[in-house]
Write an enzyme that holds these catalytic residues in place. Structure first.
Site, PDB file in Angstrom:
ATOM      1  N   SER A  42      -0.205  -0.855   7.477  1.00  0.00           N
ATOM      2  CA  SER A  42      -0.198  -1.929   6.485  1.00  0.00           C
ATOM      3  C   SER A  42       0.977  -1.751   5.543  1.00  0.00           C
ATOM      4  CB  SER A  42      -1.501  -1.840   5.691  1.00  0.00           C
ATOM      5  OG  SER A  42      -1.417  -2.621   4.521  1.00  0.00           O
TER       6      SER A  42
ATOM      7  N   TYR B 108      -7.957   3.153   0.276  1.00  0.00           N
ATOM      8  CA  TYR B 108      -7.627   2.435   1.526  1.00  0.00           C
ATOM      9  C   TYR B 108      -6.189   2.743   1.946  1.00  0.00           C
ATOM     10  CZ  TYR B 108      -6.064  -1.401   4.526  1.00  0.00           C
ATOM     11  OH  TYR B 108      -5.508  -2.131   5.544  1.00  0.00           O
TER      12      TYR B 108
ATOM     13  N   LYS C  57      -4.381   4.816   5.427  1.00  0.00           N
ATOM     14  CA  LYS C  57      -3.296   4.372   6.321  1.00  0.00           C
ATOM     15  C   LYS C  57      -2.138   5.384   6.299  1.00  0.00           C
ATOM     16  CE  LYS C  57      -5.196   0.491   7.682  1.00  0.00           C
ATOM     17  NZ  LYS C  57      -5.808   0.460   9.027  1.00  0.00           N
TER      18      LYS C  57
END
Ligand code: NAD
Ligand code: UDP
Length: 340
Positions: A124, A150, A154
């Protein structure tokens, strides 16, 4: 190719199943349906005439992953499965690390035991943190930072894959850094179906337009951008899906671990997206301006040239196409897949 697609029943996964079918690939989906519905794959069949095999299971469940890999031979994996809500990850960090990080470690371990080494990972633009405007448009070499649990999942998983590739040349990892996926398949049969009140801009807009929510609040109009609202690189989900197919064709040729942006290279402001949407729907969208949302970057958009050079891929659809297709999906399916 025979593809294992984790999280394939979800928003980006279901569109990628359609694109993979169109390219002649066979798809098996492993999804625990924690944020999706098997109905999306029934809709994939209506579009492409083929239904992916669905195994309902968790990537963190080693017995399930092992039995899937024992039962069939896969050429490559596209790994979408994961939790993705930034705000929820702040409230429930353990769940995000467990699901995204621990789950992916189990998956990677079973893949190496089964000698499946071609792996496409849903990363992302969040790995660029809150980007310094001097680094826009963002190239893959821009500094990386985690601004939420979050984002940390990643970033850490990217690091895991970089080190695994450095240690074992049989691995081929593509880290695809998505910018802001929006829109839906032009058929209106599949699209984004968030549970609860959406956090992201486009599903919020479509739910206001369909009458499920009263009005949109635009978070901040005092940013140092041309119209004062934040700028993002919105990318049509079908362009993104086609980007995965283009990446798959090259995964085996690219040694080690390669990070690639998937974006359009265009900065679109919140006010501009709202205006495009109003044009698509043909009426004004109830909205007002509110305070900034904490943690938001003023602007974030991609330099997508590496994807063009490596995969021969560029995004083709513009903001008007994204809004038209998002509205087509939402107006045909006001409650998403529920009640289908
Ligand atoms: P989504 O929630 O629609 O799809 C994710 C799918 O994974 C869902 O079907 C869910 O049921 C499944 N899943 C979650 N945890 C699982 C587990 N432990 N085992 C098996 N299945 C599991 O989300 P999406 O928008 O399609 O995103 C797909 C991927 O792309 C995610 O990894 C996300 O972080 C990443 N991504 C999304 C965006 C975005 O804005 N949508 C942006 C950048 C990156
Ligand atoms: N946004 C907004 N109102 C909303 C949801 C989002 O104004 O109800 C803005 C948000 O502040 C950001 C942009 O829309 O500037 C995109 O937000 P989103 O959460 O979709 O993506 P991200 O910020 O993660 O890039």
């Amino acid at each position: 190719m025979h593809l294992l697609v984790t999280g394939g029943a979800g928003y980006i996964g279901s569109h990628t199943c359609v694109a993979a079918h169109a390219a002649g690939h066979t798809v098996t989906v492993l999804d625990n349906l924690c944020n999706s519905s098997a109905e999306s794959l029934a809709r994939v069949e209506r579009i492409s005439g083929r239904r992916p095999r669905l195994i309902v299971g968790d990537i963190a469940d080693r017995a399930v992953v092992r039995s899937v890999l024992d039962s069939e031979k896969f050429d490559a994996v596209i790994h979408f499965a994961g939790l993705k809500a930034v705000g929820e990850s702040v409230a429930k960090p353990w769940e995000y690390y467990q699901n995204n990080v621990a789950g992916t470690l189990v998956l990677l371990d079973e893949l190496r035991r089964h000698e499946v080494f071609d792996f496409v990972f849903s990363s992302s633009a969040t790995v660029y943190g809150n980007p310094d405007p001097a680094n826009l448009p963002l190239r893959e070499t821009a500094p990386l930072a985690a601004v939420s649990p979050y984002g940390a999942t990643k970033l850490w998983l990217e690091e895991v894959m970089r080190s695994m590739a450095a240690a074992d040349p049989r691995w081929h990892f593509l880290l695809l850094r998505y910018f802001n996926p929006v829109g839906a398949h032009e058929s209106g049969l599949i699209g984004e179906d968030p549970s609860g009140i959406p956090n992201n801009l486009m599903p919020y807009i479509t739910q206001v337009a369909v009458g499920r929510l009263k009005e949109l609040t635009i978070f901040g109009n005092d940013y140092p951008t041309p119209d004062g609202t934040c700028q993002r690189d919105y990318i049509h989900v079908c362009d993104l899906a086609e980007g995965h197919v283009a990446a798959l064709a090259k995964v085996r040729e690219l040694p080690g671990c390669t990070a690639v942006n998937l974006g359009t290279g265009n900065a679109v402001s919140v006010a501009q997206l709202v205006a495009s949407f109003e044009k698509a729907v043909g009426r004004p969208l109830p909205h007002r301006y509110g305070p900034r949302r904490p943690g938001d970057a003023a602007a974030c958009w991609a330099d997508p040239s590496k994807a063009r050079e490596l995969f021969g891929w560029t995004a083709k659809r513009n903001a008007d196409d994204m809004c038209r297709d998002a509205w087509n999906w939402q107006s045909r399916n006001p409650n998403g897949y529920r009640g289908a």
